[in-house]
Design a protein around this motif. Structure first.
Motif, PDB file in Angstrom:
ATOM      1  N   UNK A  41       3.677  24.519   9.229  1.00  0.00           N
ATOM      2  CA  UNK A  41       2.988  23.797  10.537  1.00  0.00           C
ATOM      3  C   UNK A  41       3.793  24.064  11.846  1.00  0.00           C
ATOM      4  N   UNK A  42       4.909  24.127  11.840  1.00  0.00           N
ATOM      5  CA  UNK A  42       5.710  24.128  13.270  1.00  0.00           C
ATOM      6  C   UNK A  42       6.981  24.841  12.798  1.00  0.00           C
ATOM      7  N   UNK A  43       7.501  25.298  13.724  1.00  0.00           N
ATOM      8  CA  UNK A  43       9.144  25.855  13.625  1.00  0.00           C
ATOM      9  C   UNK A  43       9.987  25.634  15.035  1.00  0.00           C
ATOM     10  N   UNK A  44      11.144  25.777  14.884  1.00  0.00           N
ATOM     11  CA  UNK A  44      11.897  25.502  16.077  1.00  0.00           C
ATOM     12  C   UNK A  44      12.409  26.820  16.757  1.00  0.00           C
ATOM     13  N   UNK A  45      12.555  26.985  17.881  1.00  0.00           N
ATOM     14  CA  UNK A  45      12.671  28.138  18.699  1.00  0.00           C
ATOM     15  C   UNK A  45      13.846  27.918  19.653  1.00  0.00           C
ATOM     16  N   UNK A  46      14.940  28.779  19.407  1.00  0.00           N
ATOM     17  CA  UNK A  46      16.114  28.440  20.235  1.00  0.00           C
ATOM     18  C   UNK A  46      15.803  28.852  21.567  1.00  0.00           C
ATOM     19  N   UNK A  47      16.582  28.174  22.437  1.00  0.00           N
ATOM     20  CA  UNK A  47      16.406  28.356  23.915  1.00  0.00           C
ATOM     21  C   UNK A  47      18.130  28.364  24.758  1.00  0.00           C
ATOM     22  N   UNK A  51      22.444  29.308  21.027  1.00  0.00           N
ATOM     23  CA  UNK A  51      23.027  30.585  20.204  1.00  0.00           C
ATOM     24  C   UNK A  51      23.183  30.384  18.818  1.00  0.00           C
ATOM     25  N   UNK A  52      23.205  31.214  18.013  1.00  0.00           N
ATOM     26  CA  UNK A  52      23.510  30.782  16.820  1.00  0.00           C
ATOM     27  C   UNK A  52      24.990  30.183  16.345  1.00  0.00           C
ATOM     28  N   UNK A  53      25.832  30.639  17.319  1.00  0.00           N
ATOM     29  CA  UNK A  53      27.205  29.931  17.060  1.00  0.00           C
ATOM     30  C   UNK A  53      27.136  28.659  17.726  1.00  0.00           C
ATOM     31  N   UNK A  54      26.359  28.568  18.774  1.00  0.00           N
ATOM     32  CA  UNK A  54      26.436  27.103  19.305  1.00  0.00           C
ATOM     33  C   UNK A  54      25.475  26.046  18.416  1.00  0.00           C
ATOM     34  N   UNK A  55      24.482  26.363  17.541  1.00  0.00           N
ATOM     35  CA  UNK A  55      23.846  25.390  16.497  1.00  0.00           C
ATOM     36  C   UNK A  55      24.731  25.361  15.404  1.00  0.00           C
ATOM     37  N   UNK A  83      21.978  36.894  11.921  1.00  0.00           N
ATOM     38  CA  UNK A  83      21.687  36.657  13.562  1.00  0.00           C
ATOM     39  C   UNK A  83      22.837  36.254  14.373  1.00  0.00           C
ATOM     40  N   UNK A  84      24.136  36.818  13.890  1.00  0.00           N
ATOM     41  CA  UNK A  84      25.270  36.269  14.760  1.00  0.00           C
ATOM     42  C   UNK A  84      25.115  36.723  16.050  1.00  0.00           C
ATOM     43  N   UNK A  85      25.879  35.917  16.965  1.00  0.00           N
ATOM     44  CA  UNK A  85      25.576  36.230  18.482  1.00  0.00           C
ATOM     45  C   UNK A  85      25.920  37.680  18.949  1.00  0.00           C
ATOM     46  N   UNK A  86      26.996  38.134  18.270  1.00  0.00           N
ATOM     47  CA  UNK A  86      27.097  39.730  18.491  1.00  0.00           C
ATOM     48  C   UNK A  86      27.905  40.246  17.195  1.00  0.00           C
ATOM     49  N   UNK A  87      27.884  41.601  16.906  1.00  0.00           N
ATOM     50  CA  UNK A  87      28.695  42.306  15.985  1.00  0.00           C
ATOM     51  C   UNK A  87      29.724  41.892  15.890  1.00  0.00           C
ATOM     52  N   UNK A  88      30.780  41.668  16.746  1.00  0.00           N
ATOM     53  CA  UNK A  88      32.220  41.438  16.827  1.00  0.00           C
ATOM     54  C   UNK A  88      32.640  40.686  18.115  1.00  0.00           C
ATOM     55  N   UNK A  89      33.111  39.587  18.007  1.00  0.00           N
ATOM     56  CA  UNK A  89      33.676  38.884  17.038  1.00  0.00           C
ATOM     57  C   UNK A  89      32.537  38.422  16.060  1.00  0.00           C
ATOM     58  N   UNK A  90      32.948  37.841  14.863  1.00  0.00           N
ATOM     59  CA  UNK A  90      32.004  37.111  13.929  1.00  0.00           C
ATOM     60  C   UNK A  90      31.652  35.885  14.683  1.00  0.00           C
ATOM     61  N   UNK A  91      30.252  35.187  13.995  1.00  0.00           N
ATOM     62  CA  UNK A  91      29.918  33.890  14.311  1.00  0.00           C
ATOM     63  C   UNK A  91      30.990  32.809  14.095  1.00  0.00           C
ATOM     64  N   UNK A  92      31.630  32.885  12.799  1.00  0.00           N
ATOM     65  CA  UNK A  92      32.490  32.026  12.564  1.00  0.00           C
ATOM     66  C   UNK A  92      33.738  31.941  13.558  1.00  0.00           C
ATOM     67  N   UNK A 139      25.369  27.667   7.147  1.00  0.00           N
ATOM     68  CA  UNK A 139      24.043  28.815   7.297  1.00  0.00           C
ATOM     69  C   UNK A 139      23.502  28.507   8.624  1.00  0.00           C
ATOM     70  N   UNK A 140      23.476  29.502   9.496  1.00  0.00           N
ATOM     71  CA  UNK A 140      23.053  29.422  10.725  1.00  0.00           C
ATOM     72  C   UNK A 140      22.233  30.517  11.194  1.00  0.00           C
ATOM     73  N   UNK A 141      20.890  30.583  11.664  1.00  0.00           N
ATOM     74  CA  UNK A 141      20.248  31.786  12.166  1.00  0.00           C
ATOM     75  C   UNK A 141      19.293  31.367  13.660  1.00  0.00           C
ATOM     76  N   UNK A 142      19.287  32.404  14.440  1.00  0.00           N
ATOM     77  CA  UNK A 142      18.209  32.528  15.501  1.00  0.00           C
ATOM     78  C   UNK A 142      17.308  33.544  15.092  1.00  0.00           C
TER      79      UNK A 142
END
Length: 330
Positions: A41-47, A51-55, A83-92, A139-142
C-alpha cells in the motif's frame, strides 16, 4: 557451549511515504492493481540525509541502545546491501565512521535480498571462533535510487530502509539451545538475468558487457522470479527444520523476506501455518531487499512478539539467485 545470540535490534526508515495513489500519477497503474498483486500500500523513499549508510547507522544506534552497548564496544560491522553510497569505501566503513566504532573492522556483503541472512551466518561463524565478539549485522538499502520510475513492473515494488541487530556469544539457556541454531543458504548464478541490477559502466571497452548503461536500474521477470522464490524458500525451510528435528507447528514466528504478499501466503500454506504466525509488513514498506527481515525482526521484538525460548524462522530469496533459511531460538 556458547552460541551466537541477538541481544539488540533496531531499524530506521525514511520520512517520506509514497502511496499507491501517488504512483497512479507517475506510471500507468492503480492502487487496486498494486494491492491485489503485491499487497503493498505504501513504501518509504529516502531523501536528504537518508543515504544508505546514514539509515544503516541510525538502525545500528537503536540496536546498540537496546543491547546496552556503546559503539566503541563493537568488534565487527557487517552490512548486507546492494545500494551502498559508493563502490569504495564500503557502506560498513561509512557506518563505522558514523557510529564512531573505532575498534571495529567492517565490510559489506552482497547477496541481494538474502544479504541479511548471509551476513547473520557470517557473524555466527565469527562468534564460534571468538564468543566474546560484539558484532553489528545490518541490512540496509535505498532501492529508490536504483529503480526505473517509468517501469511500472518494478517501481511499485521497492522501498528504502535499514534494520540491524547486535550479535554476541552467550551460554545456552537451561535445556534450550538458545541462539543461532542452523541455516541453509544457497545460490544459483545461472539464473541471474531474471533479477539483476547492472553496475556502472567501466572505462575498459573490452570488459563491460554490451547491456551496461550509464544509469543502471533493477530489471526483473516477475513471473519467473515468483515461481522460483516460492519453491526455493519452501525447500530451504524444509531442510533446515528437518536437520534440527523441528516441525513447522513448533515455530513461534516466521519472518520471511517481504517481497510480495502472495509469496508470503504461499510459504505459509506450504508450512501449514496460520498467517498469525507469519510476520507481515510488506503493506507498509514494500520490498526493501536486505533490509526487510531486520526491519521486521526489530518491529516484532519491540511489539513483544518474541519471548525467551521461542523458535524463530527467517527466510529470504533474492537476485543472484540467492536464498536460504535460518533458525533461531530467542
Amino acid at each position: 557451549m556458547k552460541r551466537a545470540v541477538i541481544i539488540g535490534t533496531g531499524s530506521a526508515l525514511p520520512a517520506r511515504v509514497l502511496t499507491n495513489a501517488e504512483l497512479e500519477g507517475m506510471v500507468e497503474t492503480s492502487d487496486e492493481w498494486i494491492t491485489a498483486r503485491t499487497g503493498i500500500k505504501t513504501r518509504r523513499i529516502a531523501g536528504a540525509g537518508e543515504k544508505t549508510s546514514q539509515l544503516a547507522a541510525a538502525a545500528a544506534r537503536r540496536a546498540l541502545a537496546l543491547a546496552g552497548l556503546t559503539p566503541e564496544e563493537l568488534d565487527l560491522i557487517l552490512v548486507g546491501t546492494i545500494t551502498a553510497d559508493m563502490t569504495m569505501p564500503s557502506c560498513a566503513c561509512l557506518v563505522q565512521k558514523e557510529l564512531g566504532a573505532v575498534r571495529a573492522f567492517a565490510f559489506d556483503l552482497n547477496a541481494a535480498c538474502s544479504g541479511f541472512l548471509y551476513a547473520l551466518d557470517v557473524a555466527d561463524k565469527y562468534i564460534r571462533s571468538d564468543p566474546d565478539l560484539k558484532i553489528m549485522v545490518i541490512g540496509a538499502e535505498t532501492l529508490s535510487s536504483r529503480v526505473d520510475w517509468h517501469d511500472r513492473n518494478t517501481c511499485v515494488l521497492f522501498g528504502d530502509g535499514a534494520g540491524a541487530c547486535v550479535v554476541t556469544g552467550a551460554e545456552s539457556n537451561g535445556n534450550h539451545q538458545r541462539g543461532y541454531l542452523a541455516a541453509k543458504l544457497y545460490a544459483d548464478g545461472s539464473l541471474w538475468e531474471l533479477l539483476h541490477l547492472e553496475g556502472a559502466p567501466g572505462h575498459n571497452p573490452d570488459l563491460p558487457g554490451a547491456a551496461l548503461t550509464a544509469h543502471p536500474s533493477i530489471r526483473m521477470y516477475g513471473r519467473e522470479v515468483f515461481r522460483h522464490a516460492v519453491r526455493a524458500m519452501a525447500d530451504a525451510v524444509g531442510k533446515v527444520l528437518a536437520d534440527q528435528g523441528i516441525t513447522p507447528a513448533q515455530l513461534s514466528l516466521v519472518i520471511p523476506h517481504q517481497a510480495n504478499i502472495r509469496i508470503i501466503r504461499s510459504l505459509a500454506e506450504h508450512l501449514a501455518l496460520p498467517l498469525e504466525k507469519v510476520y507481515v509488513n510488506v503493506d507498509k514498506y514494500g520490498n526493501t531487499s536486505a533490509a526487510t527481515i531486520p526491519i521486521a525482526l526489530d518491529e516484532a521484538n519491540r511489539q513483544g512478539r518474541l519471548a525467551a525460548g521461542d523458535l524463530l524462522l527467517l527466510c529470504a530469496f533474492g537476485g543472484g539467485f540467492t536464498w536460504g533459511a535460518s533458525l533461531i531460538r530467542w
